[in-house]
Design a protein around this motif. Structure first.
Motif, PDB file in Angstrom:
ATOM      1  N   ALA A  70       0.894  -1.139   0.021  1.00 19.41           N
ATOM      2  CA  ALA A  70       0.123  -0.161  -0.041  1.00 19.41           C
ATOM      3  C   ALA A  70       0.849   1.285  -0.239  1.00 19.41           C
ATOM      4  CB  ALA A  70      -1.078  -0.174   1.082  1.00 19.41           C
ATOM      5  N   THR A  71       1.973   1.196   0.812  1.00 18.93           N
ATOM      6  CA  THR A  71       2.658   2.313   0.818  1.00 18.93           C
ATOM      7  C   THR A  71       3.686   2.808  -0.653  1.00 18.93           C
ATOM      8  OG1 THR A  71       4.520   1.194   1.975  1.00 18.93           O
ATOM      9  CG2 THR A  71       2.922   2.522   3.536  1.00 18.93           C
TER      10      THR A  71
ATOM     11  N   GLU B 175      -8.127  13.842  -1.548  1.00 14.02           N
ATOM     12  CA  GLU B 175      -6.633  13.808  -0.955  1.00 14.02           C
ATOM     13  C   GLU B 175      -6.118  15.524  -0.825  1.00 14.02           C
ATOM     14  OE1 GLU B 175      -3.835  11.345  -2.789  1.00 14.02           O
ATOM     15  OE2 GLU B 175      -5.516  10.172  -3.838  1.00 14.02           O
ATOM     16  N   GLU B 176      -6.551  15.996  -1.785  1.00 16.77           N
ATOM     17  CA  GLU B 176      -6.208  17.644  -1.994  1.00 16.77           C
ATOM     18  C   GLU B 176      -6.850  18.297  -0.553  1.00 16.77           C
ATOM     19  OE1 GLU B 176      -7.081  18.685  -5.809  1.00 16.77           O
ATOM     20  OE2 GLU B 176      -5.119  18.261  -6.483  1.00 16.77           O
ATOM     21  N   ALA B 177      -8.325  17.827  -0.514  1.00 12.63           N
ATOM     22  CA  ALA B 177      -8.953  18.661   0.779  1.00 12.63           C
ATOM     23  C   ALA B 177      -8.527  18.230   1.819  1.00 12.63           C
ATOM     24  CB  ALA B 177     -10.390  18.029   0.371  1.00 12.63           C
ATOM     25  N   ALA B 178      -7.976  16.961   2.103  1.00 15.50           N
ATOM     26  CA  ALA B 178      -7.301  16.401   3.264  1.00 15.50           C
ATOM     27  C   ALA B 178      -6.041  17.510   3.516  1.00 15.50           C
ATOM     28  CB  ALA B 178      -6.834  15.151   3.345  1.00 15.50           C
TER      29      ALA B 178
ATOM     30  N   SER C 196      -0.829  15.213   6.919  1.00 12.51           N
ATOM     31  CA  SER C 196       0.281  14.891   6.299  1.00 12.51           C
ATOM     32  C   SER C 196      -0.120  13.516   5.113  1.00 12.51           C
ATOM     33  CB  SER C 196       0.885  14.052   7.321  1.00 12.51           C
ATOM     34  OG  SER C 196       0.532  13.052   7.969  1.00 12.51           O
ATOM     35  N   ARG C 197       0.884  13.310   4.336  1.00  8.38           N
ATOM     36  CA  ARG C 197       0.719  12.422   3.399  1.00  8.38           C
ATOM     37  C   ARG C 197       0.303  11.195   4.041  1.00  8.38           C
ATOM     38  NH1 ARG C 197       0.024  13.185  -1.942  1.00  8.38           N
ATOM     39  NH2 ARG C 197       1.579  14.700  -2.957  1.00  8.38           N
TER      40      ARG C 197
ATOM     41  N   LEU D 104      -3.207   8.835   3.459  1.00  6.66           N
ATOM     42  CA  LEU D 104      -2.963   7.467   3.176  1.00  6.66           C
ATOM     43  C   LEU D 104      -3.912   6.719   3.800  1.00  6.66           C
ATOM     44  CD1 LEU D 104      -2.132   5.005   1.308  1.00  6.66           C
ATOM     45  CD2 LEU D 104      -0.108   4.948   2.677  1.00  6.66           C
ATOM     46  N   VAL D 105      -3.490   6.724   5.372  1.00  6.79           N
ATOM     47  CA  VAL D 105      -4.413   6.046   6.135  1.00  6.79           C
ATOM     48  C   VAL D 105      -5.914   6.283   6.486  1.00  6.79           C
ATOM     49  CG1 VAL D 105      -4.538   5.285   8.665  1.00  6.79           C
ATOM     50  CG2 VAL D 105      -2.504   5.494   7.436  1.00  6.79           C
TER      51      VAL D 105
END
Length: 292
Positions: free
Chosen positions: A99-100, A184-187, A193-194, A198-199
């Protein structure tokens, strides 16, 4: 009543009430199920009935005691525990590492990304028979100088080489590319953080792909025979496929006990497949939408 009305009720004239593909799929299904049925029937037969040819699929006496005898003939419980430890650990490692890595290939821009990904994909074309000797030497070195539990003749030797796979990285990378990047951009705008993106954002949306990868990895690890045969020598560290080979003697084989052991070893795989099957089509279809 007019002919048009009759046609509207009964459907188009000359059409079958089922798809013509069923004429091919039904016989194919019967052919594919026959070995499985033969396996189950042989597991409850007597040794004499198991050796009949053509096979007798109607045993006169059901010997359910074959399962108990197979369990007692070898440390079957130990084999089962070893397989469960190896399979579950391999699945967890693949979910984390693939996943990473897949997310990095899908979203990060770094020098050499395309070349590195191409090399990673090229490893899929290399058969295991080519790499098994280097893998054995590396695993032996790791066990001698870094981590004894990951060396030859330890369960760790079955987990570490399969902790991440090129297929898993490719599979999740393709799925991540189908997700809308706006989430993702909203988060990121909210200060995440990246790793948090992801999580907390990507992985919950990727449940079908993660479930599919987990199921495929579990089945592959549970059925793996060649690498445990090379890396494991002691009975206490054997997995189920390797342990079932102990039922085959030099001069004779207890076929009924071997088949009973195989049926018991199939039960976890069938459970995993039935639980994860609804995710297969969704995840595979989604990963096929994005280009490589």
């Amino acid at each position: 009543m007019t002919a048009a009305a009759l046609t509207g009720r009964a459907g188009r004239p000359g059409r079958w009430p089922f798809s013509p593909w069923h004429l091919v799929l039904i016989p194919a299904t019967i052919i594919l199920l026959f070995p499985f049925v033969w396996l189950i029937v042989t597991s409850v037969e007597t040794p004499a009935e198991a050796l009949r040819f053509p096979p007798d699929l109607t045993p006169h006496v059901l010997r359910l005691g074959n399962y108990r005898a197979a369990y007692d003939a070898a440390p079957f419980g130990r084999f089962f525990v070893n397989s469960a430890i190896v399979a579950v650990s391999t699945v967890l490692c693949n979910l984390v590492l693939c996943a990473t890595a897949g997310y990095a290939f899908a979203r990060f821009r770094f020098p050499g990304r395309t070349v590195l990904f191409g090399v990673l994909m090229a490893t899929l074309m290399v058969p295991f028979q080519v790499t098994m000797i280097p893998q054995f030497l590396i695993t032996k070195w790791v066990g001698e100088y870094l981590l004894a539990g990951a060396g030859i003749n330890h369960i760790g030797a079955l987990i570490l080489p399969n902790a991440a796979t090129a297929f898993g990285v490719f599979f999740l990378r393709q799925f991540f590319r189908t997700l809308p990047i706006e989430y993702e951009e909203a988060a990121r705008v909210d200060g995440a953080s990246r790793l948090a993106v992801l999580v907390k954002v990507v992985l919950p949306l990727s449940a079908p792909a993660l479930a599919t990868l987990a199921a495929l990895t579990f089945l592959d690890s549970w059925n793996n025979f060649l690498w445990p045969l090379i890396a494991i020598n002691s009975t206490s560290a054997m997995t189920l496929p390797l342990g079932l080979a102990t039922f085959q003697g030099a001069h004779s084989t207890e076929w009924t006990l071997l088949m009973a052991g195989n049926v018991m070893s199939l039960a976890p795989m069938m459970a995993v497949f039935l639980i994860a099957q609804r995710y297969f089509v969704r995840s595979v279809a989604a990963t096929g939408l994005a280009g490589t």
